[in-house]
Write an enzyme that holds these catalytic residues in place. Structure first.
Site, PDB file in Angstrom:
ATOM      1  N   HIS A   1       0.819  -1.218   0.000  1.00 17.42           N
ATOM      2  CA  HIS A   1       0.000   0.000   0.000  1.00 17.42           C
ATOM      3  C   HIS A   1       0.851   1.266   0.000  1.00 17.42           C
ATOM      4  O   HIS A   1       0.347   2.340  -0.298  1.00 17.42           O
ATOM      5  CB  HIS A   1      -1.031  -0.023   1.138  1.00 17.42           C
ATOM      6  CG  HIS A   1      -0.495   0.238   2.502  1.00 17.42           C
ATOM      7  ND1 HIS A   1      -0.272  -0.754   3.427  1.00 17.42           N
ATOM      8  CD2 HIS A   1      -0.153   1.391   3.107  1.00 17.42           C
ATOM      9  CE1 HIS A   1       0.176  -0.199   4.544  1.00 17.42           C
ATOM     10  NE2 HIS A   1       0.258   1.093   4.375  1.00 17.42           N
TER      11      HIS A   1
ATOM     12  N   ASP B   1       0.289  -7.651   1.679  1.00 15.45           N
ATOM     13  CA  ASP B   1       0.697  -6.246   1.663  1.00 15.45           C
ATOM     14  C   ASP B   1       2.225  -6.180   1.659  1.00 15.45           C
ATOM     15  O   ASP B   1       2.862  -5.945   2.686  1.00 15.45           O
ATOM     16  CB  ASP B   1       0.102  -5.554   2.909  1.00 15.45           C
ATOM     17  CG  ASP B   1       0.200  -4.046   2.835  1.00 15.45           C
ATOM     18  OD1 ASP B   1       0.637  -3.536   1.789  1.00 15.45           O
ATOM     19  OD2 ASP B   1      -0.160  -3.390   3.834  1.00 15.45           O
TER      20      ASP B   1
ATOM     21  N   SER C   1       4.077   2.277   8.335  1.00 19.15           N
ATOM     22  CA  SER C   1       3.780   1.243   7.337  1.00 19.15           C
ATOM     23  C   SER C   1       4.998   0.821   6.549  1.00 19.15           C
ATOM     24  O   SER C   1       5.816   1.656   6.145  1.00 19.15           O
ATOM     25  CB  SER C   1       2.759   1.775   6.336  1.00 19.15           C
ATOM     26  OG  SER C   1       1.480   1.621   6.853  1.00 19.15           O
TER      27      SER C   1
END
Ligand SMILES: *[C@@H]1O[C@H](CO)[C@@H](O)[C@H](O)[C@H]1NC(C)=O
Ligand SMILES: *[C@@H]1O[C@H](CO)[C@@H](O)[C@H](O)[C@H]1NC(C)=O
Ligand SMILES: *[C@@H]1O[C@H](CO)[C@@H](O)[C@H](O)[C@H]1NC(C)=O
Length: 484
Positions: free
Chosen positions: A121, A168, A266
């Protein structure tokens, strides 16, 4: 649960970005974008992904995320951690990513001198396309934002099955290999994470979120150590955790909350120790969570043991650790950053880690030209280290040459050491002969090969084992392209 079509979701997402640029990093850091793979772009299935995505944007629309942002002061990065230094986390890198004319930040981990792993992402833009490699800049070796060694990206691979939030993961190839130093060290991926038990310690690090728009990020790298909580995310208390899939995700945090990754972390590393006590092992990547550091709502991380094969295949390199995980259980910082028995993260032997990184990038194996004779063909194969030494470390020991009929993974006992090799099926091996600076062997055609030629019937690889048996390095696989 409402469901949204892909087109609607795209519209929601675009609206969110336009409505509040200040929230952009939040949107990027934990909400995820649809998946597109590079270079082939496939639209993702809409079902589960759509709901998650819709959910995220409904939150935006209804202001819940604003509320969360309000709570998020500049001190909340890795929540509950503390300022750390590079010798404790030499493997983390900062990614600056230009998407749709805004700058976003993510964490990443060096898994080779020239490769970084991060979250899918992180590399998808608002049109859910993989951003061009030139939009990404990697910073290594400094605790400060956008300081240290700066390097561009050659190529980006985003997992083709990334779907809110399974898979991810993305891989970046850097424009040039980074030099290994006490503050810049690649680490390997967990190939087998079964040693993780409830309460095992896993370390997190990152620069955390922007709280006031692109450019104003946390000044110093933060670190902390949390617990593996295999049952902590499966309670499906909130819609976010209904997407938790244990086979491809790791749940980690503190039972009482207080310490967690948060927006902007992230793609960054979740690590634990290795039996070698050299480099830590990369177990996961920061992916998503409900809120940050709230009791009962831990962080969710991409489980890398489920992604090793995909990553190795993209790069044509071996990224898996040869060593088993040895997770401690008394090092977490759940009681507070200054109360961890091991500092912010358990220590490791940095010198051994540098040698592991050096061996991984310097071990060169090559198939030489095939030659034919009356008895058949023979194929020489050589292995060497380039350059021959690293600091005071001299790569003395043995090299075993291996072959089998297919790639894959198996454990082979080589001179008393169990080595995970990138081959499957019956694996033949032999100890190479050492000449002044390289090891060599000659493979003769097998009775199975009726043509007695050097065909691409076999896949070859090699494994180095140091004299003291502490260091193991395996090559990637190769096949001869020659057929004589
Ligand atoms: C860096 O962090 C490590 C591990 O927490 C610690 O042992 C070391 O003393 C720190 N070094 C400096 C210069 O602060
Ligand atoms: C997203 O990235 C693609 C491919 O790199 C690019 O063509 C597109 O314009 C980008 N979308 C936006 C909204 O900038
Ligand atoms: C491999 O061969 C070398 C000599 O070339 C020898 O010193 C070493 O002990 C051998 N290793 C094993 C495990 O057989």
């Amino acid at each position: 649960m409402e469901s949204f079509s892909f087109q609607q979701l795209r519209a929601y997402r675009t609206a969110a970005i336009l409505l509040s640029l200040v929230l952009a990093v939040d949107a990027v850091a934990r909400a995820s974008y649809g998946a597109e793979s590079s270079p082939h772009r496939h639209r993702q299935s809409e079902s589960v992904a759509g709901r998650r995505w819709g959910g995220a944007f409904m939150e935006y629309a209804h202001g819940h995320v604003d509320a969360r942002m309000d709570q998020q002061t500049k001190d909340e990065r890795i929540v509950g951690g503390a300022k750390t230094n590079r010798t404790a986390f030499p493997y983390i890198v900062l990614l600056s990513i230009l998407k749709d004319n805004d700058e976003f930040f993510c964490g990443g981990t060096l898994i080779d001198r020239q490769y970084v792993v991060t979250a899918a992402h992180c590399v998808l833009n608002s049109s859910v396309l993989v951003v061009p490699a030139r939009s990404i800049t990697v910073y290594a070796g400094s605790t400060l934002q956008k300081q240290g060694t700066k390097v561009g990206v050659n190529r980006v691979w985003s997992h083709p099955s990334f779907n809110f939030y399974a898979n991810d993961v993305a891989l970046l190839q850097l424009r040039s290999a980074l030099r290994i130093t006490p503050t810049v060290m690649p680490i390997k991926l967990a190939y087998d994470d079964t040693p993780l038990k409830d309460g095992s310690d896993l370390s997190i690090s990152g620069w955390g979120s922007l709280s006031a728009g692109a450019g104003s990020v946390a000044a110093n790298l933060q670190g902390a150590t949390v617990n593996y909580l295999p049952n902590g995310c499966g309670r499906y208390k909130k819609p976010d955790y209904s997407e938790y899939v244990p086979s491809v995700m790791i749940c980690a945090g503190c039972n009482a909350g207080r310490v967690d990754t948060c927006q902007g972390d992230s793609g960054g590393p979740l690590t634990t120790l290795s039996v070698s006590n050299g480099c830590p092992i990369l177990a996961g990547l920061t992916s998503f969570g409900e809120g940050c550091a709230d009791a009962g709502f831990p962080g969710v991380y991409t489980r890398l043991s489920s992604q090793v094969s995909w990553l190795e295949k993209q790069a044509g390199r071996v990224f898996r650790s040869q060593y088993a995980m040895a997770p401690p259980s008394t090092c977490d910082t759940c009681a507070g950053a200054t109360k961890g028995k091991c500092g912010l993260a358990p220590g490791f032997n940095a010198n051994a880690c540098q040698i592991e990184g050096y061996l991984a990038s310097a071990f060169v194996v090559r198939l030489k030209t095939c030659s034919k004779s009356a008895t058949g063909a023979s194929l020489p194969i050589e292995a060497l280290f380039n350059p021959v030494s690293f600091g005071t470390f001299k790569p003395t020991g043995s090299v075993f040459f291996l072959r089998s009929q297919s790639e894959g993974s198996s454990t082979v006992n080589l001179g008393g050491v169990n080595v995970i090799v990138p081959l499957s099926g019956p694996v033949d091996f032999r100890n190479g002969t050492f000449y002044r600076s390289y090891w060599r062997t000659l493979w003769l055609p097998d009775a199975d090969v009726p043509t007695r030629t050097c065909s691409n019937y076999y896949t070859y690889a090699a494994a180095y084992i140091s004299s003291d048996k502490k260091f193991i390095q395996v090559s990637n696989t190769m096949r001869t392209t020659r057929s004589v």
